[in-house]
Design a protein around this motif. Structure first.
Motif, PDB file in Angstrom:
ATOM      1  N   ILE A 139       0.876  -1.175  -0.053  1.00  0.00           N
ATOM      2  CA  ILE A 139       0.233   0.135   0.150  1.00  0.00           C
ATOM      3  C   ILE A 139       0.995   1.205   0.045  1.00  0.00           C
ATOM      4  CG2 ILE A 139      -1.758   1.173   1.308  1.00  0.00           C
ATOM      5  CD1 ILE A 139      -2.900  -1.414   2.780  1.00  0.00           C
ATOM      6  N   SER A 140       0.860   2.660  -0.815  1.00  0.00           N
ATOM      7  CA  SER A 140       1.056   3.594  -0.829  1.00  0.00           C
ATOM      8  C   SER A 140       1.488   4.250   0.206  1.00  0.00           C
ATOM      9  CB  SER A 140       1.000   4.134  -2.099  1.00  0.00           C
ATOM     10  OG  SER A 140      -0.557   5.022  -1.267  1.00  0.00           O
ATOM     11  N   PRO A 141       2.719   4.222   1.124  1.00  0.00           N
ATOM     12  CA  PRO A 141       2.679   6.016   1.479  1.00  0.00           C
ATOM     13  C   PRO A 141       1.752   6.497   1.895  1.00  0.00           C
ATOM     14  CG  PRO A 141       4.827   5.116   1.089  1.00  0.00           C
ATOM     15  CD  PRO A 141       4.152   4.990   0.212  1.00  0.00           C
ATOM     16  N   GLY A 142       1.864   7.816   0.897  1.00  0.00           N
ATOM     17  CA  GLY A 142      -0.022   7.986   0.943  1.00  0.00           C
ATOM     18  C   GLY A 142      -1.173   7.555   0.991  1.00  0.00           C
ATOM     19  N   ARG A 143      -1.919   6.591   0.790  1.00  0.00           N
ATOM     20  CA  ARG A 143      -3.167   5.974   1.435  1.00  0.00           C
ATOM     21  C   ARG A 143      -2.481   6.038   2.162  1.00  0.00           C
ATOM     22  NH1 ARG A 143      -5.320   0.204  -0.703  1.00  0.00           N
ATOM     23  NH2 ARG A 143      -7.390   0.757   0.495  1.00  0.00           N
ATOM     24  N   LEU A 144      -1.975   4.810   3.312  1.00  0.00           N
ATOM     25  CA  LEU A 144      -0.999   4.787   4.779  1.00  0.00           C
ATOM     26  C   LEU A 144      -1.710   6.025   5.902  1.00  0.00           C
ATOM     27  CD1 LEU A 144       1.579   2.537   4.299  1.00  0.00           C
ATOM     28  CD2 LEU A 144      -0.187   1.403   5.133  1.00  0.00           C
ATOM     29  N   ARG A 145      -0.993   7.174   4.854  1.00  0.00           N
ATOM     30  CA  ARG A 145      -1.743   7.700   5.826  1.00  0.00           C
ATOM     31  C   ARG A 145      -2.753   8.856   5.704  1.00  0.00           C
ATOM     32  NH1 ARG A 145       3.570   9.935   3.797  1.00  0.00           N
ATOM     33  NH2 ARG A 145       2.285  10.805   2.212  1.00  0.00           N
ATOM     34  N   ASP A 146      -3.652   8.396   5.092  1.00  0.00           N
ATOM     35  CA  ASP A 146      -5.135   8.989   4.711  1.00  0.00           C
ATOM     36  C   ASP A 146      -5.817   8.102   4.976  1.00  0.00           C
ATOM     37  OD1 ASP A 146      -3.640  11.575   3.927  1.00  0.00           O
ATOM     38  OD2 ASP A 146      -3.605  10.859   1.700  1.00  0.00           O
ATOM     39  N   ASP A 147      -5.650   6.729   4.642  1.00  0.00           N
ATOM     40  CA  ASP A 147      -7.026   5.930   4.704  1.00  0.00           C
ATOM     41  C   ASP A 147      -6.852   5.171   5.997  1.00  0.00           C
ATOM     42  OD1 ASP A 147      -8.467   3.635   4.427  1.00  0.00           O
ATOM     43  OD2 ASP A 147      -8.453   3.094   2.698  1.00  0.00           O
ATOM     44  N   PRO A 148      -8.356   5.289   6.775  1.00  0.00           N
ATOM     45  CA  PRO A 148      -7.815   4.526   8.272  1.00  0.00           C
ATOM     46  C   PRO A 148      -7.727   3.114   8.425  1.00  0.00           C
ATOM     47  CG  PRO A 148      -9.665   5.834   7.806  1.00  0.00           C
ATOM     48  CD  PRO A 148      -9.065   6.153   6.900  1.00  0.00           C
ATOM     49  N   ALA A 149      -8.113   2.820   7.647  1.00  0.00           N
ATOM     50  CA  ALA A 149      -8.821   0.982   7.125  1.00  0.00           C
ATOM     51  C   ALA A 149      -6.815   0.452   6.598  1.00  0.00           C
ATOM     52  CB  ALA A 149      -9.652   0.482   5.863  1.00  0.00           C
ATOM     53  N   ALA A 150      -7.004   1.114   5.906  1.00  0.00           N
ATOM     54  CA  ALA A 150      -5.397   0.818   5.099  1.00  0.00           C
ATOM     55  C   ALA A 150      -4.427   0.583   6.155  1.00  0.00           C
ATOM     56  CB  ALA A 150      -4.982   1.408   4.183  1.00  0.00           C
ATOM     57  N   ASN A 151      -4.838   2.038   7.061  1.00  0.00           N
ATOM     58  CA  ASN A 151      -3.299   2.438   8.029  1.00  0.00           C
ATOM     59  C   ASN A 151      -3.733   1.109   9.249  1.00  0.00           C
ATOM     60  OD1 ASN A 151      -2.394   3.969  10.945  1.00  0.00           O
ATOM     61  ND2 ASN A 151      -1.897   4.864   9.031  1.00  0.00           N
ATOM     62  N   ILE A 152      -5.056   0.361   9.485  1.00  0.00           N
ATOM     63  CA  ILE A 152      -4.797  -0.524  10.132  1.00  0.00           C
ATOM     64  C   ILE A 152      -4.080  -1.771   9.797  1.00  0.00           C
ATOM     65  CG2 ILE A 152      -6.504  -1.798  11.343  1.00  0.00           C
ATOM     66  CD1 ILE A 152      -8.665   0.259  11.331  1.00  0.00           C
ATOM     67  N   ARG A 153      -4.037  -2.026   8.386  1.00  0.00           N
ATOM     68  CA  ARG A 153      -3.707  -2.580   8.057  1.00  0.00           C
ATOM     69  C   ARG A 153      -2.337  -3.197   8.206  1.00  0.00           C
ATOM     70  NH1 ARG A 153      -7.129  -6.545   5.505  1.00  0.00           N
ATOM     71  NH2 ARG A 153      -5.186  -7.391   3.623  1.00  0.00           N
TER      72      ARG A 153
END
Length: 643
Positions: A139-153
């Motif tokens: 997952i891209s760093p930008g999406r990990l910052r902006d998307d809470p579900a991606a951040n949890i993953r």
């Protein structure tokens, strides 16, 4: 009266409390909500769901914070750290908040020169967990910052990776994840990592539940069997990249936190009688205040600065990422931190890693908890009541003279969550509420407040705050109330650095009026109105001692220090002038009393502590909540009223 029982100091975590509506969400949660995102990530990466939930609770209380970074550069519910952001912040602002117009010692008998500009220390950057999570998940760093579900993953993938490094397979029970949880703290100190892990396992045992800033509930069910296996073995801590520092020398840190002893120097500076960077006190010192600061700097920069004899001093520094504490002064010694010698001589100062207004930076749960444990311990040991008249912000400390009022500092500012902090102290602010009282307790529930003046190109993003705005009339567009000390010729503003027209959570004021959805308090010599609608109150009625000018006096003088009368000083000791401030407390007005005390002055102007003298007079003062800052009035000038 001042001592707390151990039972009263416990914090109950398993309760549902409202989300902080000020933390705007960049992306709302997917169907199933954040709870489902935790369950799915835990299943996909073989992490026990309660471990994943508890780690996230310690990092962010499951909030996304609108995609904004914490003060230690962490993003999202799992606090994925962007090491590049940390490096940019350190390069941009290596100094602390003690520069500017305030003399941190606050004593004109021995004013300090402007603190030297100290270079930021060279330091190994923290692990870039944002990009490590990106590599592990794709997952891209930008999406990990902006998307809470991606951040949890991303957080789940990190925990699984740390479990692999620790030498164990993924998928077993919570006890087998202790090393991975300790590593997740980001600390290179084994003691700090163990303290973080201990809080995570305690959260699993008690459970927790709240509505997050994504709009939905998240529940962590209690698991009494979630007991950590014990301290990290040297072999395992080494494998996870941690060292074990020496424990703090002395009794001023509780056993439940990680605390190292990094003493501030006490030594002569040249031949002119100067010395630094604090004052020694022979014997047990009276302590009335615990002063909360943010350092406007990194933890490493602060602990480097306080060990320079030509700089300033405070008692403790707290790190954001893992709650690590460094102790610099014994409680009996006087730090130079609050800008008011009277307050310094009767206080303990805590500097927290962080920034008052750097574009959305938020304080971590780990630091709040470590700070609350420390303050609870200090309050019990030194007899400091756990209320907002004694546990104060630097921004609540008054100026010493008319000339110093305008330059007094404004940290930790409106983004410090006083209501959450007092929950962790085991003294929820709402406990002081009383029906029918003639005072009001400010309780804004960390609701969104508009601010200007934040650093960075983005300005101040929508965030929760611990304050209410005060206006001259009960109307949304009415001008803010005036502060003649801070703005002698101008108007109050909505700058995050301007507290002239703000009341803070937990502060008690005398009730002045009520009209529709608006409540008025007495504030800086005037009626000040704040929005307080039925069904969404930002205050509660309270009771307590109030004072008003005694009959025959049209106004009462206010002071920034509770100094003794001139006749109390022995021969050879310079008398301290009782200098009134520029404010006026007029007949017919009322203000709440925080404490009553006899005037005192600590004479400490030489390196030789044998020559230090504590002069105590007969004049009795009341500390009153006059504005955002407290001030003092002579008891003989006022009449006490029970509310």
């Amino acid at each position: 009266m001042r001592h707390l029982s151990g039972t009263a100091a416990l914090v109950v975590l398993a309760m549902v409390i409202p989300a902080a509506p000020g933390k705007a969400e960049t992306r709302r949660d997917v169907p199933g909500g954040r709870q489902e995102a935790f369950a799915r990530a835990a299943r996909d990466y073989g992490v026990p769901e309660n471990v994943l939930l508890a780690v996230s609770y310690l990092e962010s209380r499951w909030d996304h914070n609108g995609g904004l970074p914490s003060v230690s550069g962490g993003y999202g519910p799992m606090h994925l750290v962007d090491a590049r952001l940390i490096g940019a912040r350190t390069a941009a602002a290596p100094g602390g908040h003690h520069g500017g117009g305030e003399d941190p010692r606050g004593d004109e008998t021995r004013p300090l020169p402007r603190p030297p500009a100290l270079p930021g220390p060279a330091a190994a950057p923290p692990e870039d967990t944002l990009r490590l999570a990106s590599r592990l998940t794709g997952i891209s760093p930008g999406r990990l910052r902006d998307d809470p579900a991606a951040n949890i993953r991303g957080g789940a993938a990190l925990l699984a990776e740390y479990r692999r490094r620790a030498g164990g397979p993924a998928g077993d029970g919570p006890a087998g994840w202790y090393g991975a949880v300790a590593r997740y703290s980001g600390s290179d100190d084994a003691g700090a990592a163990e303290s973080f892990a201990g809080e995570v396992y305690a959260t699993m045992r008690t459970g927790a539940a709240r509505t997050t800033d994504g709009g939905g509930p998240v529940v962590l069910s209690p698991d009494p069997s979630a007991v950590p296996p014990g301290p990290l073995p040297a072999r395992l801590s080494g494998r996870l990249g941690m060292r074990r520092s020496a424990a703090a020398s002395g009794p001023d840190c509780p056993a439940t936190v990680s605390c190292s002893w990094l003493p501030a120097p006490y030594q002569r500076l040249g031949r002119k009688g100067r010395y630094g960077n604090h004052d020694r006190y022979p014997g047990r010192r009276r302590i009335d205040y615990i002063v909360i600061h943010d350092g406007e700097s990194s933890y490493r920069s602060m602990v480097n600065s306080v060990r320079n004899p030509r700089y300033l001093s405070w008692h403790f520094t707290l790190r954001s990422g893992d709650g690590q504490i460094a102790q610099h002064l014994r409680a009996r010694d006087v730090g130079w931190h609050a800008g008011n010698w009277d307050v310094n001589s009767r206080s303990i100062g805590l500097e927290h890693e962080g920034y008052l207004a750097r574009g959305g930076a938020w304080y971590t749960e780990a630091m709040y908890r470590a700070s609350a444990k420390l303050v609870r311990h200090l309050a019990w040991k030194y007899g400091v009541p756990l209320d907002r008249a004694h546990v104060v912000g630097h921004d609540n400390v008054p100026g010493t003279t008319r000339a110093t009022v305008r330059g007094m500092h404004t940290d930790p500012g409106p983004y410090w969550d006083w209501e959450r902090y007092f929950q962790l102290l085991g003294r929820p602010l709402s406990r002081a509420a009383r029906k029918g009282g003639r005072s009001v307790l400010i309780l804004p529930r960390y609701a969104v407040q508009p601010f200007t003046g934040c650093r960075g190109s983005g300005g101040c993003p929508p965030q929760g705050a611990s304050t209410v705005w005060l206006r001259s009339r009960p109307a949304p567009g009415a001008p803010l109330v005036k502060d003649v000390g801070r703005h002698p010729k101008g108007r109050s503003t909505q700058s995050v650095y301007d507290h002239a027209a703000r009341a803070s959570a937990g502060q008690r004021y005398a009730l002045a009026d009520r009209r529709g959805d608006w409540t008025a308090i007495w504030y800086l010599g005037q009626k000040a109105w704040f929005h307080d609608p039925r069904g969404a109150r930002t205050s509660e009625r309270a009771s307590g001692l109030l004072v008003t000018p005694r009959p025959g006096l049209s106004s009462v003088k206010l002071y920034g220090r509770a100094y003794p009368e001139p006749s109390a000083y022995p021969r050879g000791v310079r008398r301290q002038k009782l200098a009134p401030l520029q404010y006026s407390f007029r007949a017919g007005q009322r203000y709440s009393v925080g404490m009553t005390l006899r005037g005192s002055y600590l004479r400490a102007v030489t390196f030789d502590t044998a020559k230090h003298r504590m002069i105590v007079g007969g004049t009795v003062y009341h500390q009153i909540q006059f504005g955002h800052r407290f001030m003092f009035v002579r008891a003989e000038d006022v009449v006490a009223l029970r509310s």
